[in-house]
Design an enzyme around this catalytic site. Structure first.
Site, mmCIF file in Angstrom:
data_model
loop_
_atom_site.group_PDB
_atom_site.id
_atom_site.type_symbol
_atom_site.label_atom_id
_atom_site.label_comp_id
_atom_site.label_asym_id
_atom_site.label_seq_id
_atom_site.Cartn_x
_atom_site.Cartn_y
_atom_site.Cartn_z
ATOM 1 N N ASP A 115 -41.158 -11.859 18.112
ATOM 2 C CA ASP A 115 -41.502 -10.510 18.580
ATOM 3 C C ASP A 115 -40.552 -9.445 18.055
ATOM 4 O O ASP A 115 -40.831 -8.248 18.196
ATOM 5 C CB ASP A 115 -41.556 -10.457 20.110
ATOM 6 C CG ASP A 115 -40.238 -10.808 20.782
ATOM 7 O OD1 ASP A 115 -39.674 -11.856 20.437
ATOM 8 O OD2 ASP A 115 -39.777 -10.049 21.652
ATOM 9 N N HIS A 116 -39.461 -9.852 17.422
ATOM 10 C CA HIS A 116 -38.527 -8.883 16.847
ATOM 11 C C HIS A 116 -38.710 -8.707 15.347
ATOM 12 O O HIS A 116 -38.053 -7.860 14.744
ATOM 13 C CB HIS A 116 -37.086 -9.307 17.138
ATOM 14 C CG HIS A 116 -36.710 -9.150 18.572
ATOM 15 N ND1 HIS A 116 -35.854 -8.169 19.029
ATOM 16 C CD2 HIS A 116 -37.108 -9.846 19.675
ATOM 17 C CE1 HIS A 116 -35.729 -8.272 20.340
ATOM 18 N NE2 HIS A 116 -36.482 -9.291 20.759
#
Length: 356
Positions: A115-116
């Site tokens: 998700d980063h």
């Protein structure tokens, strides 16, 4: 007389409504023209005063939230622009916020959770073709970033070839697609990874086990300072490295709310999802823990981001914060996509505006 007047007003209203639909095409084209004149080519950075500026281009998490992109931050120091993490939707928000992607000097990754990094592809593409860049996007990160960059480059190689074939070398130079890894080693608990034009960037280890490496970043420029935590449980090293900073952007997970989610998941037989919501409690910080770290570090203002669970309304913010305001003497802001925090050079004030 009154009845007659009401009939006339009613008739006029009907005519007005009918006209809106009758001339919908013309009105729509006019509104579109005004919209593109107002928005296309905007640059919200060029008018900023000298100093440090932090823009939130994504305050969400892997949990779905239509109003928040994945983790994404922009740090502007004078004319230098760095993106810290690039979650899904982050590149879209950079464009909506009128932050010129072509002027980005590099991406700083805190760690390699999906998700980063899952907004990397759109950012690479925008950086390349919007500015006809002849060199790939620099991506800084701890050791291991090479594999991340190699993977994204492989995935986008075919698309890159299409862009060059279609638009030509002038618009999509074949040397400019993709990204380039700029790894750094963390032999100690912190390390200065970049110094340029008065800006110093320090990476520091945080506690996100079993995810390693995992770092946060401190930015110092002309008497102002900012820390971005990345993903972490409460971290003594963060408190040490970020001592005295003006602004701390810290992740936050409201454990009491996540436990409520877990109970519902279990009740509905969604056992796998319930295990995940239990597991995430041990490597994230609560709002109160983030506030305690801000207090221990002597931070002036705390901004909470990477918010878990999703918060569809600001009405939920007090419930999310719980007792965090009791733990910190300064101001606490629940981050929202599009927020901009400006720290003018060699001053003490922090100004907040909205870019989206």
């Amino acid at each position: 007389m009154l009845k007659k007047l009401m009939l006339i007003l009613g008739a006029l209203a009907l005519i007005a409504v009918a006209s809106v639909f009758m001339f919908q095409k013309q009105i729509g084209l006019s509104l579109f023209e005004r919209g593109i004149e107002a928005r296309v080519g905007r640059d919200n950075v060029e008018g900023l005063a000298d100093g440090l500026h932090v823009a939130l281009c994504g305050t969400g998490s892997p949990l779905p939230n239509p109003d928040r992109a994945g983790p994404c931050n922009v740090v502007i120091a004078g004319d230098q622009i760095f993106v810290v993490d690039i979650g899904e939707g982050g590149a879209r928000n950079l464009n909506l916020m009128a932050i010129p992607v072509t002027d980005v000097e590099g991406v700083l990754l805190t760690h390699f959770h999906s998700d980063h990094i899952d907004g990397m592809g759109p950012l690479m593409l925008a950086y390349w073709v919007q500015g006809a860049s002849t060199a790939p996007l620099p991506v800084h990160g701890p050791t291991g970033v090479e594999a991340i960059v190699e993977g994204f480059n492989a995935v986008y190689a075919t698309d890159n070839s299409y862009r060059t074939a279609h638009h030509g070398e002038k618009i999509a130079p074949s040397t400019g697609g993709g990204s380039e890894a700029r790894p750094f080693e963390m032999t100690g608990s912190s390390a200065v990874i970049l110094e340029k034009s008065g800006l110093k960037i320090t990476a520091f280890k945080v506690d996100h086990d079993p995810v390693a490496p995992a770092v946060g970043y401190r930015f110092d420029y002309k008497g102002r300072s900012v820390c971005i935590s990345g993903d972490t449980a409460k971290s003594a090293n963060l408190e040490r490295v970020c001592n005295g900073v003006d602004l701390l952007v810290h992740e936050a997970l409201a454990s009491h709310m996540v436990k409520q989610m877990t109970a519902v998941l279990e009740k509905r037989g969604l056992d796998n999802a319930a295990i995940i919501t239990k597991d995430i409690l041990d490597y994230h910080a609560t709002p109160a823990e983030a506030a305690e770290s801000a207090q221990a570090a002597g931070v002036k203002q705390l901004v909470l981001s990477h918010l878990v669970p999703p918060l569809p309304s600001a009405y939920l913010y007090p419930a999310f914060l719980a007792d965090a305001p009791d733990k910190f003497d300064g101001e606490i802001t629940v981050g929202e996509d599009g927020m901009l925090f400006s720290l003018p050079a060699n001053k003490t004030n922090i100004e907040q505006t909205q870019l989206k």
